[in-house]
Write a protein that holds these residues in place. Structure first.
Motif, PDB file in Angstrom:
ATOM      1  N   THR A  37       9.001   7.054   9.638  1.00 37.33           N
ATOM      2  CA  THR A  37       7.644   6.620   9.188  1.00 37.33           C
ATOM      3  C   THR A  37       6.692   7.629   8.504  1.00 37.33           C
ATOM      4  O   THR A  37       5.831   7.481   7.614  1.00 37.33           O
ATOM      5  CB  THR A  37       6.867   5.862   9.993  1.00 37.33           C
ATOM      6  OG1 THR A  37       6.556   6.618  11.141  1.00 37.33           O
ATOM      7  CG2 THR A  37       7.534   4.515  10.633  1.00 37.33           C
ATOM      8  N   GLY A  38       6.924   8.629   8.607  1.00 33.95           N
ATOM      9  CA  GLY A  38       6.281  10.048   8.132  1.00 33.95           C
ATOM     10  C   GLY A  38       5.179  10.199   9.040  1.00 33.95           C
ATOM     11  O   GLY A  38       5.012   9.749  10.363  1.00 33.95           O
ATOM     12  N   VAL A  39       3.923  10.776   8.554  1.00 39.56           N
ATOM     13  CA  VAL A  39       2.839  11.073   9.377  1.00 39.56           C
ATOM     14  C   VAL A  39       1.668   9.934   9.276  1.00 39.56           C
ATOM     15  O   VAL A  39       1.380   9.305   8.172  1.00 39.56           O
ATOM     16  CB  VAL A  39       2.071  12.449   8.574  1.00 39.56           C
ATOM     17  CG1 VAL A  39       0.831  12.666   9.421  1.00 39.56           C
ATOM     18  CG2 VAL A  39       2.995  13.659   8.289  1.00 39.56           C
ATOM     19  N   HIS A  48      -9.455   3.095  11.782  1.00 35.27           N
ATOM     20  CA  HIS A  48      -9.226   3.630  10.534  1.00 35.27           C
ATOM     21  C   HIS A  48      -8.226   4.665  10.127  1.00 35.27           C
ATOM     22  O   HIS A  48      -8.144   5.676  11.179  1.00 35.27           O
ATOM     23  CB  HIS A  48     -10.547   3.771   9.648  1.00 35.27           C
ATOM     24  CG  HIS A  48     -11.396   2.581   9.317  1.00 35.27           C
ATOM     25  ND1 HIS A  48     -11.291   1.846   8.270  1.00 35.27           N
ATOM     26  CD2 HIS A  48     -12.469   2.321  10.145  1.00 35.27           C
ATOM     27  CE1 HIS A  48     -12.139   0.882   8.554  1.00 35.27           C
ATOM     28  NE2 HIS A  48     -12.801   0.977   9.578  1.00 35.27           N
ATOM     29  N   GLY A  49      -7.337   4.622   9.213  1.00 32.73           N
ATOM     30  CA  GLY A  49      -6.598   5.857   9.232  1.00 32.73           C
ATOM     31  C   GLY A  49      -5.509   5.717   7.867  1.00 32.73           C
ATOM     32  O   GLY A  49      -5.742   4.817   6.995  1.00 32.73           O
ATOM     33  N   PHE A  50      -4.331   6.447   8.005  1.00 29.62           N
ATOM     34  CA  PHE A  50      -3.291   6.388   7.086  1.00 29.62           C
ATOM     35  C   PHE A  50      -2.230   6.789   7.621  1.00 29.62           C
ATOM     36  O   PHE A  50      -1.841   7.317   8.563  1.00 29.62           O
ATOM     37  CB  PHE A  50      -3.856   7.517   6.022  1.00 29.62           C
ATOM     38  CG  PHE A  50      -3.710   8.726   6.297  1.00 29.62           C
ATOM     39  CD1 PHE A  50      -2.706   9.564   6.417  1.00 29.62           C
ATOM     40  CD2 PHE A  50      -4.973   9.328   6.989  1.00 29.62           C
ATOM     41  CE1 PHE A  50      -2.647  11.044   6.811  1.00 29.62           C
ATOM     42  CE2 PHE A  50      -4.949  10.561   7.284  1.00 29.62           C
ATOM     43  CZ  PHE A  50      -3.772  11.531   7.087  1.00 29.62           C
ATOM     44  N   THR A  51      -1.055   6.448   7.047  1.00 29.26           N
ATOM     45  CA  THR A  51       0.395   6.708   7.058  1.00 29.26           C
ATOM     46  C   THR A  51       0.862   7.345   5.560  1.00 29.26           C
ATOM     47  O   THR A  51       0.605   6.754   4.598  1.00 29.26           O
ATOM     48  CB  THR A  51       1.237   5.719   7.457  1.00 29.26           C
ATOM     49  OG1 THR A  51       0.768   5.109   8.771  1.00 29.26           O
ATOM     50  CG2 THR A  51       2.731   6.069   7.550  1.00 29.26           C
ATOM     51  N   ILE A  52       1.416   8.431   5.421  1.00 26.14           N
ATOM     52  CA  ILE A  52       1.960   8.984   4.277  1.00 26.14           C
ATOM     53  C   ILE A  52       3.328   9.493   4.772  1.00 26.14           C
ATOM     54  O   ILE A  52       3.463   9.875   5.771  1.00 26.14           O
ATOM     55  CB  ILE A  52       1.127   9.956   3.860  1.00 26.14           C
ATOM     56  CG1 ILE A  52       1.672  10.378   2.445  1.00 26.14           C
ATOM     57  CG2 ILE A  52       0.708  11.332   4.734  1.00 26.14           C
ATOM     58  CD1 ILE A  52       0.567  11.331   1.909  1.00 26.14           C
ATOM     59  N   ASP A  54       7.286  10.560   2.410  1.00 24.73           N
ATOM     60  CA  ASP A  54       8.115  10.908   1.109  1.00 24.73           C
ATOM     61  C   ASP A  54       8.166   9.693  -0.015  1.00 24.73           C
ATOM     62  O   ASP A  54       7.863   9.932  -1.034  1.00 24.73           O
ATOM     63  CB  ASP A  54       9.615  11.478   1.343  1.00 24.73           C
ATOM     64  CG  ASP A  54       9.606  12.592   2.127  1.00 24.73           C
ATOM     65  OD1 ASP A  54       8.541  13.408   2.087  1.00 24.73           O
ATOM     66  OD2 ASP A  54      10.760  12.838   2.706  1.00 24.73           O
ATOM     67  N   HIS A  55       8.006   8.461   0.663  1.00 27.46           N
ATOM     68  CA  HIS A  55       8.167   7.383  -0.362  1.00 27.46           C
ATOM     69  C   HIS A  55       7.075   6.280  -0.623  1.00 27.46           C
ATOM     70  O   HIS A  55       6.935   5.608  -1.522  1.00 27.46           O
ATOM     71  CB  HIS A  55       9.214   6.382   0.243  1.00 27.46           C
ATOM     72  CG  HIS A  55      10.525   7.138   0.289  1.00 27.46           C
ATOM     73  ND1 HIS A  55      11.115   7.448  -0.826  1.00 27.46           N
ATOM     74  CD2 HIS A  55      11.152   7.631   1.433  1.00 27.46           C
ATOM     75  CE1 HIS A  55      12.436   8.213  -0.288  1.00 27.46           C
ATOM     76  NE2 HIS A  55      12.199   8.111   1.075  1.00 27.46           N
ATOM     77  N   THR A  56       5.976   6.418   0.360  1.00 26.52           N
ATOM     78  CA  THR A  56       4.917   5.749   0.378  1.00 26.52           C
ATOM     79  C   THR A  56       3.591   6.139   1.122  1.00 26.52           C
ATOM     80  O   THR A  56       3.735   7.043   1.579  1.00 26.52           O
ATOM     81  CB  THR A  56       5.315   4.338   0.848  1.00 26.52           C
ATOM     82  OG1 THR A  56       4.301   3.395   0.528  1.00 26.52           O
ATOM     83  CG2 THR A  56       5.389   4.116   2.313  1.00 26.52           C
ATOM     84  N   PHE A  57       2.512   5.443   0.759  1.00 25.58           N
ATOM     85  CA  PHE A  57       1.434   5.566   1.733  1.00 25.58           C
ATOM     86  C   PHE A  57       0.547   4.361   1.941  1.00 25.58           C
ATOM     87  O   PHE A  57       0.758   3.482   1.374  1.00 25.58           O
ATOM     88  CB  PHE A  57       0.276   6.785   0.991  1.00 25.58           C
ATOM     89  CG  PHE A  57      -0.200   6.168  -0.138  1.00 25.58           C
ATOM     90  CD1 PHE A  57      -1.505   5.602  -0.237  1.00 25.58           C
ATOM     91  CD2 PHE A  57       0.330   6.285  -1.471  1.00 25.58           C
ATOM     92  CE1 PHE A  57      -2.123   4.998  -1.287  1.00 25.58           C
ATOM     93  CE2 PHE A  57      -0.221   5.791  -2.721  1.00 25.58           C
ATOM     94  CZ  PHE A  57      -1.243   4.999  -2.622  1.00 25.58           C
ATOM     95  N   ASP A  58      -0.021   4.329   3.041  1.00 23.77           N
ATOM     96  CA  ASP A  58      -0.945   3.287   3.357  1.00 23.77           C
ATOM     97  C   ASP A  58      -2.218   3.563   4.099  1.00 23.77           C
ATOM     98  O   ASP A  58      -2.321   4.584   5.148  1.00 23.77           O
ATOM     99  CB  ASP A  58      -0.086   2.484   4.576  1.00 23.77           C
ATOM    100  CG  ASP A  58      -0.881   1.237   5.304  1.00 23.77           C
ATOM    101  OD1 ASP A  58      -1.447   0.558   4.320  1.00 23.77           O
ATOM    102  OD2 ASP A  58      -1.082   0.991   6.575  1.00 23.77           O
ATOM    103  N   LEU A  59      -3.336   3.166   3.402  1.00 23.84           N
ATOM    104  CA  LEU A  59      -4.727   3.423   4.137  1.00 23.84           C
ATOM    105  C   LEU A  59      -5.304   2.149   4.668  1.00 23.84           C
ATOM    106  O   LEU A  59      -4.928   1.020   4.448  1.00 23.84           O
ATOM    107  CB  LEU A  59      -5.628   3.660   2.832  1.00 23.84           C
ATOM    108  CG  LEU A  59      -5.459   5.008   1.998  1.00 23.84           C
ATOM    109  CD1 LEU A  59      -6.257   5.030   0.789  1.00 23.84           C
ATOM    110  CD2 LEU A  59      -5.349   6.272   2.783  1.00 23.84           C
ATOM    111  N   ARG A  60      -5.744   2.439   5.951  1.00 21.24           N
ATOM    112  CA  ARG A  60      -6.477   1.375   6.714  1.00 21.24           C
ATOM    113  C   ARG A  60      -7.443   1.525   7.004  1.00 21.24           C
ATOM    114  O   ARG A  60      -8.258   2.710   7.189  1.00 21.24           O
ATOM    115  CB  ARG A  60      -5.569   1.141   8.216  1.00 21.24           C
ATOM    116  CG  ARG A  60      -4.084   0.972   8.078  1.00 21.24           C
ATOM    117  CD  ARG A  60      -3.301   1.067   9.221  1.00 21.24           C
ATOM    118  NE  ARG A  60      -3.301   2.170   9.964  1.00 21.24           N
ATOM    119  CZ  ARG A  60      -2.574   3.241   9.441  1.00 21.24           C
ATOM    120  NH1 ARG A  60      -2.048   3.276   8.357  1.00 21.24           N
ATOM    121  NH2 ARG A  60      -2.502   4.184  10.046  1.00 21.24           N
TER     122      ARG A  60
END
Length: 60
Positions: A37-39, A48-52, A54-60
């Protein structure tokens, strides 16, 4: 690699990366890194947070 201004680079040149499968919590902020899943970083109070990765990112 640089992630912004000097305030974000306070850890210094001898800082080690967080190993896969590990979690680091500093104050109300928690980050983990996984191979699939990455970081992911979240504020433990606001959720609140994020996931990043190599292929995608998600902001929450």
């Amino acid at each position: 690699m640089s992630f912004g201004g000097a305030d974000l680079q306070m850890l210094g040149p001898n800082t080690n990366p967080l190993p896969y499968g590990q979690t680091l919590t500093v104050g109300d902020f928690r980050c983990s890194v996984e191979t699939d899943t990455g970081v992911t970083c979240d504020n433990t109070l606001s959720h609140h947070g994020f996931t990043i990765s190599d292929h995608t990112f998600d902001l929450r």
